[in-house]
Each structure stands twice: as C-alpha cells, then as structure tokens.
Design a protein around this motif. Sequence first.
Motif, short mmCIF file in Angstrom:
data_model
loop_
_atom_site.label_atom_id
_atom_site.label_comp_id
_atom_site.label_asym_id
_atom_site.label_seq_id
_atom_site.Cartn_x
_atom_site.Cartn_y
_atom_site.Cartn_z
N VAL A 82 0.86 -1.19 0.00
CA VAL A 82 0.00 0.00 0.00
C VAL A 82 0.89 1.23 0.00
CG1 VAL A 82 -1.79 1.29 1.21
CG2 VAL A 82 -1.81 -1.22 1.25
N GLU A 83 0.64 2.13 -0.92
CA GLU A 83 1.49 3.31 -1.06
C GLU A 83 1.30 4.27 0.12
OE1 GLU A 83 2.37 6.85 -4.37
OE2 GLU A 83 0.88 5.28 -4.76
N GLY A 84 2.41 4.90 0.54
CA GLY A 84 2.34 5.93 1.58
C GLY A 84 2.31 5.41 3.00
N THR A 85 2.69 4.15 3.19
CA THR A 85 2.68 3.60 4.55
C THR A 85 4.07 3.11 4.95
OG1 THR A 85 2.04 1.42 3.70
CG2 THR A 85 0.26 2.90 4.39
N TYR A 143 8.13 3.34 6.38
CA TYR A 143 8.78 3.68 7.65
C TYR A 143 9.12 5.16 7.73
CZ TYR A 143 13.16 4.10 10.37
OH TYR A 143 14.16 4.51 11.21
N ASP A 144 9.42 5.76 6.55
CA ASP A 144 9.85 7.17 6.56
C ASP A 144 8.76 8.11 7.04
OD1 ASP A 144 8.47 6.39 4.27
OD2 ASP A 144 9.18 8.12 3.13
N THR A 145 7.50 7.75 6.90
CA THR A 145 6.42 8.63 7.38
C THR A 145 6.47 8.77 8.90
OG1 THR A 145 4.87 6.78 7.50
CG2 THR A 145 4.93 8.02 5.44
N TYR A 146 6.89 7.71 9.58
CA TYR A 146 7.00 7.77 11.04
C TYR A 146 8.19 8.60 11.48
CZ TYR A 146 3.40 4.19 11.45
OH TYR A 146 2.21 3.51 11.40
N LEU A 147 9.22 8.70 10.65
CA LEU A 147 10.39 9.50 11.01
C LEU A 147 10.02 10.96 11.22
CD1 LEU A 147 13.20 8.03 8.72
CD2 LEU A 147 13.14 8.00 11.22
N ARG A 148 9.21 11.48 10.32
CA ARG A 148 8.82 12.89 10.42
C ARG A 148 8.01 13.14 11.69
NH1 ARG A 148 8.49 12.20 4.73
NH2 ARG A 148 6.33 11.48 4.87
N ASP A 149 7.03 12.26 11.93
CA ASP A 149 6.21 12.43 13.13
C ASP A 149 7.03 12.26 14.40
OD1 ASP A 149 3.97 12.87 11.62
OD2 ASP A 149 3.28 10.80 11.68
N ARG A 161 -6.40 -4.32 5.63
CA ARG A 161 -5.64 -3.06 5.67
C ARG A 161 -6.28 -2.01 4.78
NH1 ARG A 161 -0.63 -0.63 6.67
NH2 ARG A 161 0.20 -2.46 7.74
N LYS A 162 -6.64 -2.40 3.57
CA LYS A 162 -7.25 -1.43 2.64
C LYS A 162 -8.59 -0.94 3.15
CE LYS A 162 -4.94 -2.93 -1.61
NZ LYS A 162 -5.11 -3.49 -2.98
N ARG A 163 -9.34 -1.82 3.80
CA ARG A 163 -10.62 -1.38 4.37
C ARG A 163 -10.40 -0.39 5.51
NH1 ARG A 163 -14.52 -6.82 4.62
NH2 ARG A 163 -14.91 -6.94 2.36
N LEU A 164 -9.39 -0.64 6.32
CA LEU A 164 -9.10 0.28 7.43
C LEU A 164 -8.67 1.65 6.90
CD1 LEU A 164 -7.15 -2.08 9.89
CD2 LEU A 164 -9.45 -1.13 10.21
N LEU A 165 -7.99 1.65 5.75
CA LEU A 165 -7.53 2.90 5.16
C LEU A 165 -8.61 3.56 4.29
CD1 LEU A 165 -3.90 1.88 4.10
CD2 LEU A 165 -4.56 3.39 5.98
N GLY A 166 -9.75 2.89 4.12
CA GLY A 166 -10.81 3.44 3.29
C GLY A 166 -10.57 3.27 1.81
N LEU A 167 -9.63 2.37 1.45
CA LEU A 167 -9.33 2.14 0.03
C LEU A 167 -10.22 1.06 -0.58
CD1 LEU A 167 -5.42 2.19 0.26
CD2 LEU A 167 -6.97 4.07 -0.35
N GLU A 168 -10.90 0.31 0.28
CA GLU A 168 -11.81 -0.73 -0.18
C GLU A 168 -13.13 -0.58 0.55
OE1 GLU A 168 -11.78 -3.31 -2.30
OE2 GLU A 168 -9.75 -3.03 -3.10
N PRO A 169 -14.25 -0.70 -0.15
CA PRO A 169 -15.55 -0.60 0.53
C PRO A 169 -15.79 -1.83 1.39
CG PRO A 169 -15.85 -1.23 -1.76
CD PRO A 169 -14.39 -0.94 -1.60
N GLU A 170 -16.62 -1.63 2.41
CA GLU A 170 -16.98 -2.75 3.27
C GLU A 170 -17.81 -3.74 2.46
OE1 GLU A 170 -16.09 -3.45 6.32
OE2 GLU A 170 -14.86 -1.65 6.54
#
Length: 765
Positions: A571-574, A576-582, A704-713
């Motif tokens: 999944v794009e944008g998830t 390790y580097d995103t956590y570095l900034r935060d 994972r995709k459902r949690l991210l809203g990338l897939e409908p329930e």
Amino acid sequence: MFSKFTSILQHAVEALAPSLPLQEDFVYHWKAITHYYIETSDDKAPVTDTNIPSHLEQMLDILTQEERERESGETGPCMEYLLHHKILETLYTLGKADCPPGMKQQVLSFYTKLLGRIRQPLLPHINVHRPVQKLIRLCGEVLAAPTENEEIQFLCTVCAKLKQDPYLVNFFLENKTKKLEASKDSGAGLVKEDPCSPDTGQNQNQTPSLVTSTLEAAACQATSPGEASPSPVHSTLPNNDNYNLVSSLLNLTKSPDGRIVVKACEGLMLVVSLPEPAAAKCLTENTELSQLLTDRLAQFYRALPQSMDPLDIETVESVNWGLDVYNLKEDAAAFAGKRALISFLSWLDYCDQLIKEAQKTAAAVLARAVRERFFVAVMEPQLMQTSEVGILTSTALLNRIIRQVTSEALLQETVYFLLGEETGPETLAGITQHPLRHRLIEHCDHLSDEISIMTLRLFEHLLQKPCQHILQNLVLRCLEERNYIENKQQEEREEREHMENGQPHDAVDLEEDPLFSDLSPDNRLSSPDWLSCSPPPSTEHTKPDGKTEVHKIVNSFLCLVPDEAKSSYQVEGTGYDTYLRDAHRQFRDYCGVCQRWDWRSSPKSFEKCNLDSPFFEGHFLKVLFDRMGRILDQPYDVNLQVTSVLSKLSLLPHAHLHEYLLDPYINLAPGCRSLFSVIVRVVGDLMLRTHHIPEFTPKLLLVRKRLLGLEPEGMSVDHVTLLEGVIVLEEFCKELAAIAFVKFHASVSTSPDPLATVHRKQTDE
C-alpha cells in the motif's frame, strides 16, 4: 420640571458669565452642593431632579483640566482643596445615606471617574484611600440593587489602580490586632482620628440628620478654607481582618445579572495577581474566594446528566471563560446537557486562569482547595463507582478536565489527586496504596472496551502534561536502579576490551538470533536504502558508552514481524519514513517540555545501581504490557490506544526509559520483561497462528485497505480481530524503529545534552 428649567438657566448663566480661576470655580460648585443640603428640606426628591450631578461633573472637568495644564506629578490647588477639605469623605457619607435618592449612584460614578481620569497617584493620600475603602464596603451589600453597575465599575477601577501599583493594596488590608496593639502602645483605648474627620461608615444606625450636620460642617469649611469645623468622631477599627475589596467582588459574583458577574470575576483576577505576600495571605485566609471557586465548580458538575456520550464531552467546542454564548435551543438540539457542560467547563476555565494568574502562595492554596473540596469530595466517588455508564461518563469528564487545565499549581494538585504524591520505588504489594490510582490503572484493562479506551486516553493526555511527577510516579521510579538488567552484565561490559572480529564476544547479531533464522538477507534493509535514512554503520556493535548501534536497534524492530505477516509494502504511503517525520516533531516537543527537569542524558552507572533489589515494572507498565501481549485478540480501537500510550512513553528523553523500552539488546534479569520481549512473544504466537488461517496474506491486505478506506466494506472476513492486530503490530514496530532512530540522532549531536540540542533546533526552526 421646575428643577430642569433651573438647571438649564444655570448653565446659560455660567456660559455668559466671565470665566473664574479654576479654584474659585471648583469651590463654587462644591458650595452649591453643600448649600443644597442646608437649604433644602425635601429629601425625597431624586438626585436627578437636582443640580448635584451637574456640579459633580463640573468638578471632575475642573480637576482634569487643572492636571492637564500642570507639569506631570504636580498637585494643583483644586486637588489640594479636595484633599484638605475631605470632600471624598463627605461624598461617601451622602452616598451611604443615599440622600437624596440616587445619590449613591452619583458618588460611585464620581469616585470611578476621579480615579480613572486623574493620572497622578491619588490612592496613597489618606483622604482618598480611606473614603475609597469605606465606599468599597457599601458595594455588593444588596443583590440586584439599582447601583450594581456603578458599584462594579468602581471596584474594577480600584482593582486596575492596584494592578498598576501593587504596594497600594496594603492600604486596603485591615488588621484589627495591629491597630489594637498600636492604640495600647500610645496609651489610648481607641485609634484616634482627626477631630474634623467625617463619618467612617462604622455606625450602621446613621440617619439623614447626621448627613445634614456633616454637610453643615463641610459648608463652614468651604466658607472659611483656613479653618476646620468639628464633626463627629468614629472609630476606624474593623470588625476583623478584612479584605473588603475581595468581599465586595465576591458578593457581586452572586448577582443575577451575568454582565455584573463577569466584571466581578475580572476584578477578582486582577486582585489575586497582586504580588504582595500580605495581600495573598489575607486573600486565602480571610475571604471566601476558595469557597466560591469550589462550591460553584461542584454545583455545575452536579448539574450534569448522569449519563453522557463521551464523544460529546470530548468534542464540545473549547470554552473560554466569560465568552460562552447561550443559545438554549441550539444546545438542546445538539445533545442533552450541552448547556450544563459548557457552564461547567467555562467555570473550570475561570478557576484555571485565576489560579494561573494568582500570586504563587495564593495559587497553591486555591489549587489545594479545588483538590480537596471538588476533586476528592465530588469527583472521586463518581470515579470509584461500579456502574459502567457512570464510570465512562466521569472518566470522560476527567479526561476533558485534564486537557483543559494549564495552570501549574492546579495541574499539580490534579495529578496528586489522581496518582498520589509517592515518588519512591513501587512494589507489587503497594499498588493499592492510592485507591484511585489503582482503580484508574485497572480500568485500562477493563471488561468494557469503551472504559479501557477512555482511561488509556486519559493517561495519554496526562503523559503529555508538563508535570515531572506524572512520569516519576507512573514509570520512572521503577527504573531508577536499572535492576531490570541481569547483574552479570556489569562484569561482561568491563571485559569489552576483549574484542573478536571488531565486536564484543557477547554481541548478538541478527544473523545469529534464532528468532530471525527464517529470514533471508533480502528481507532486511539493504545498505543503499539504509544509508539514506541512517548514519554510516560502525564496525563496533556498541558505542563506548554502551549504547547499541542504532541500525541494529532499528532493524530489530523492523524485522520483528515476519514478511508473510506484513502488508504495508503493498500500500502506497505507509512506509517507515512517514514515522520518522512524526517522531522527530513529537520528540522535539517532548524535549522542550522536559528540558527543565534535569534528566540524565546517560544511564546511571552500574556501580551506583542496586541491581540485586527485586525488579517490579510498576502497575502502569504491567497493565500496558499485559494489553500489548493480547494485541492479536483485542479490538482494533483498543490496540491503537495501547500502542499510542506506549509510543508516548518511548518518546520521552529519559535514559533509563529509553533503555528499557527501546534497546532490544539489554540482558534482562530473570523474570523481567521489556517492551521488546513482549512483542517477541506476540510475534511467536502470531507465527504459530498464521499457519491455521487459509489465504492469510490476501485477507490481511484486504483488511488493511478497508481500514484505510481504500476498499468498501463487503463480505465479512474471518479472523478479522487477529488480522487488525497484525496490522497494528507492524505499524507499531515501524513507529518504535523511527523513534529509536530519531532519539539516537539527537544523542550523537555535538552537544553533550540531547535535550538542549533538540530544543536549540526547535528554536532555530
């Protein structure tokens, strides 16, 4: 009608008459007022039907003009006349008698304008501050009185003057004991006054005839400025030690007029901020201010519904005291109890701001009163109840209170209420020593997920507060002796000079760790990828100070979850580097808070540690580790909150906490566990369970995709709790890796103190 015509005619005559010197003009207007009382027998006509308001306004204009025409600080003859002839004393007497009707309003207005318009300091003069003090006593005597607006304007003007020159407050503190001692020393039974002093306001049976006699004396003074006519003598002894300014403001806070209440509260905030110790002591010991704060807080709290949606409590708009807008229809439409909640939060904000502004000793006393009379007496029974609905509502309210409190003194007392004042090592047998603390920590592992989440959120907000005692009480006191480390490690570290192939003989490499024996080298970060986000690898496994090489730690966390249980790479944008900034932003914020706490930047030396004493991780960490160990079997929202609290703890720049939570390579003492060891056990359980779930990887990606809203329930997925737990676990390991890297990067800076380094970077940015 006739009086109005007379007033108009008088103004016309004054406009046509040649201008008099200011002093003569001033004396003329004062004589006109005093002669009215001597010549007029009708004392029932309202003051607005007389020329008194006009004369008083003219006197103010003359005093203002005189000051404008003179050099700064120089007292003119008109002001000298007002002071010498005790005009303010006489006006006070008239105002107290309210003769003619409405005179009290006129006197209050005159005092207010005089103090507000004249720039030179008037209050130090005895013939000013003494009548001002007497007039203060008249304010707030009757609720909803027609003079309330003038009373509060006068009191707030006095408060503003005291704020400008705080030492003046000593003129408004009455101490009966000292005056009695002074009178005994002088051989007199009473404190003596100037024989021509007007009424002091102590005689409650005063009648208009006394007003007349006083004014006759004042008229004689106006006729013969050089002579003083006698008037009745009265004692100035107060009934008790009094702070009448505060008492009058407190009375006006009970007014049915909301605007008066707000102004009275503003006046109190000015008074409590005065730095004079004597005033602070009198404020806390001889007034009912603390009772007002706590009683009203309890009153608003008890008016809240017994059951409220925690989301409503958490999301209701922020409330600034005095600025909340009443709209009963909109409030009722939003949710039941919104108006009561806003009223409570608004008064809490006032208490918080008042204690924040208060003189230090006064702030401590007021905060302690809030703790004893509100938190302990009112809130604690609600938090200790067994009803789940009641627990949830009271915990949500407590959470909102913690978020809102900003004053240091009130925050400290709130923390003492919740956690107790203990700072010594915690023992398993002593976890019930503070019942409320024990109950709240137990609620983090409650059967009700809602209660668990709300209580965990409460602790998360607590950990972000700038109060060292929170961290010391919950976590740090258990790690002080580093007895979570096996005792023999000290000897092993002393033998570090015996190196084998550039590493200590006891080093544990990932390739040799049986936990990772099933991983190929391709599953780890490649060197080019690593160099883009970490320092160059060292030939040594440990730094000279014993810190494990950061890339080893980071890889330890990143490689904890096996590849077949990972889904973020698809999944794009998830990454390790995103956590570095935060992590960098949050660690910087924490360092800014913790900088003044004098925390050690390196662990306590083993020589000074008592490694033989039994280790107890503490009740708080025990519950968090227990919940972390069940991450595969808990609801998604609970897991998010548990990992959020643990990540907040991991971010703290304390050497022992960092070592215990983020160093996978410490040799744990027998029977001890760390965050890393807990996760290792979870991963071991996960590796056993994944083999029994068909199509594990596709299902994991779908969840994972459902949690991210990338897939409908769509169709339900079996084992969804476990799959969500795996996703949270993977993300948490990436977050811990990022935190470890950011903290290492700060520690290897040129500055010997990483807290100072990060704080300096924050300032530069």
